[in-house]
Design an enzyme around this catalytic site. Structure first.
Site, PDB file in Angstrom:
ATOM      1  N   GLY A   9       0.847  -1.198   0.000  1.00 33.52           N
ATOM      2  CA  GLY A   9       0.000   0.000   0.000  1.00 33.52           C
ATOM      3  C   GLY A   9       0.878   1.242   0.000  1.00 33.52           C
ATOM      4  CD  GLN A  13      -1.875  12.170   3.920  1.00 32.70           C
ATOM      5  OE1 GLN A  13      -2.738  11.440   4.418  1.00 32.70           O
ATOM      6  NE2 GLN A  13      -1.620  13.376   4.388  1.00 32.70           N
ATOM      7  CG  ASP A  35      -0.888   0.795  -3.720  1.00 33.91           C
ATOM      8  OD1 ASP A  35      -2.062   0.412  -3.860  1.00 33.91           O
ATOM      9  OD2 ASP A  35      -0.562   1.695  -2.926  1.00 33.91           O
ATOM     10  CB  ILE A  36      -4.356  -2.467  -5.850  1.00 35.79           C
ATOM     11  CG1 ILE A  36      -4.793  -1.067  -5.447  1.00 35.79           C
ATOM     12  CG2 ILE A  36      -4.619  -3.482  -4.765  1.00 35.79           C
ATOM     13  CD1 ILE A  36      -6.287  -0.949  -5.229  1.00 35.79           C
ATOM     14  NE  ARG A  37      -5.563   2.365  -8.817  1.00 42.35           N
ATOM     15  CZ  ARG A  37      -6.642   1.818  -8.266  1.00 42.35           C
ATOM     16  NH1 ARG A  37      -7.285   0.854  -8.861  1.00 42.35           N
ATOM     17  NH2 ARG A  37      -7.088   2.240  -7.101  1.00 42.35           N
ATOM     18  CG  ASP A  52      -6.069  -7.361  -3.760  1.00 40.72           C
ATOM     19  OD1 ASP A  52      -6.078  -7.019  -2.558  1.00 40.72           O
ATOM     20  OD2 ASP A  52      -7.097  -7.644  -4.411  1.00 40.72           O
ATOM     21  CE1 TYR A 142      -8.902   3.758   8.834  1.00 42.70           C
ATOM     22  CE2 TYR A 142      -9.565   5.604  10.219  1.00 42.70           C
ATOM     23  CZ  TYR A 142      -8.577   4.902   9.548  1.00 42.70           C
ATOM     24  OH  TYR A 142      -7.281   5.350   9.593  1.00 42.70           O
ATOM     25  CE  LYS A 146      -6.429   1.467  10.142  1.00 42.89           C
ATOM     26  NZ  LYS A 146      -5.189   0.869   9.629  1.00 42.89           N
ATOM     27  CB  ILE A 172      -1.013  12.332   8.382  1.00 45.04           C
ATOM     28  CG1 ILE A 172      -1.138  11.273   9.479  1.00 45.04           C
ATOM     29  CG2 ILE A 172       0.424  12.603   7.945  1.00 45.04           C
ATOM     30  CD1 ILE A 172       0.034  10.700  10.066  1.00 45.04           C
TER      31      ILE A 172
HETATM   32  C1  AKB Z   1      -9.194   9.645   8.649  1.00 48.48           C
HETATM   33  O1  AKB Z   1      -9.578  10.816   8.756  1.00 48.48           O
HETATM   34  O2  AKB Z   1      -9.946   8.697   8.373  1.00 48.48           O
HETATM   35  C2  AKB Z   1      -7.742   9.343   8.913  1.00 48.48           C
HETATM   36  C3  AKB Z   1      -7.490   8.979  10.340  1.00 48.48           C
HETATM   37  C4  AKB Z   1      -7.586   9.982  11.400  1.00 48.48           C
HETATM   38  O3  AKB Z   1      -7.201   7.849  10.616  1.00 48.48           O
HETATM   39  N1  AKB Z   1      -6.947  10.478   8.565  1.00 48.48           N
END
Ligand code: AKB
Length: 315
Positions: A9, A13, A35-37, A52, A142, A146, A172
């Protein structure tokens, strides 16, 4: 020992800049990106493979070919995109991690880096100076993926002795590669729009405080964590880490010191506001400071100056 470092990956960014830093540190031939591309500007001297992370067969061949000593797994779907594709986000973020951890065990990888996020916290977590250990009830796919990933990393370390290391990245901020589908992305878009049009419509309200980190600090922190002796690390889930916390209004004020006519508007019905409202305003990162000497270098004024100086010649 000769390192063979694999980044999965690497086009995103963080991957773009982490790969460059690792190549400077270990040499071009020692860092294999994937990466995938293919990356937009590819350099034939730089080892790169299309991979992948969910394709176990080709991932296996990739590990067989390179026999990595270190693996950085950066392939992930971020918060805002994850809410549009929850099943895919879970699959990529959790099953991708499991695939890499299993192969890392099988191939005797020395160290694995996997990023977590401030998204592991939720509406009942303390909002200010959120501690390393607290209530964690993320309500985005997400954040849930995580948090699951953190538990898996700690489990693989405790049960199998795999040396997995992780940081809960805040937003970030960087100028080289575009961010991809996060809630903190406004803090990058704002600079592009300020320099191009002198006006920005922010998808978060003016008083939404979020923890942020400048890319140079994020890359340096990651490399320092990966260099630390294993015995110094007390956290095997993921380290809280922060640089600075600010709101869109505070950032706009700072930008006006460089671009006095800059105007910010707020679009308050964006779904990303609901995500940001469940995240910490600020993070307490004493474990990272004590265990491996973490200290950020860039504050809000520094970040603003860096972003404007670098972007003005590049957009
Ligand atoms: C997001 O906004 O999803 C990410 C994060 C804070 O993990 N930048």
């Amino acid at each position: 020992m000769e390192e063979r470092i694999v980044i999965i990956g690497s086009n995103g960014q963080i991957g773009t800049e982490l790969a460059a830093a690792l190549r400077t540190k270990f040499g071009i031939k020692h860092v294999i990106t994937s990466d995938i591309r293919a990356p937009q500007a590819s350099n034939p001297d730089v080892p790169f493979e299309i991979i992948d992370v969910l394709d176990r067969k080709s991932l296996h061949l990739f590990f067989t070919k390179y026999r990595p000593t270190q693996v950085y797994l950066l392939a992930a779907m971020l918060s805002a995109t994850g809410e549009k594709h929850p099943r895919q986000a879970w699959d990529l973020n959790v099953n991708g991690l499991l695939n890499v951890l299993d192969l890392s065990l099988e191939y005797g990888v020395n160290k694995v880096f996997w990023p977590s996020s401030i998204a592991v916290f939720g509406p009942h977590s303390p909002k200010v100076n959120t501690p390393q250990y607290s209530v964690m009830d993320p309500n985005t796919v997400y954040g849930i993926s995580k948090l699951a990933g953190e538990r898996i990393c700690e489990y693989y370390h405790g049960r199998y002795g795999l040396d997995v290391r992780s940081i809960r990245y805040p937003g970030i901020i960087s100028w080289k590669a575009a961010p991809g589908g996060g809630t903190t992305d406004y803090a990058i878009h704002i600079f592009h729009e300020a320099l191009k049009n002198n006006i920005y419509t922010c998808f978060l309200s003016g008083d939404t405080a979020l923890p942020m980190l400048y890319m140079d600090d994020a890359v340096r922190g990651t490399l320092v964590l990966m260099d630390a002796p294993a015995s110094a690390l007390s956290v095997r889930s993921s380290y809280n880490l922060t640089g600075v916390s600010f709101t869109p209004a505070m950032l706009a004020t700072e930008i006006r010191k460089h671009l006095p006519d800059f105007i910010i508007n707020y679009e308050t019905h964006d779904p990303r506001q609901a995500i940001a409202d469940t995240w910490p305003n600020s993070i307490e990162d004493s474990a990272a400071r004590q265990d491996w000497g973490w200290k950020p270098r860039f504050d809000l004024a520094d970040i603003t100056e860096e972003m404007i100086t670098n972007l003005k010649d590049n957009i």
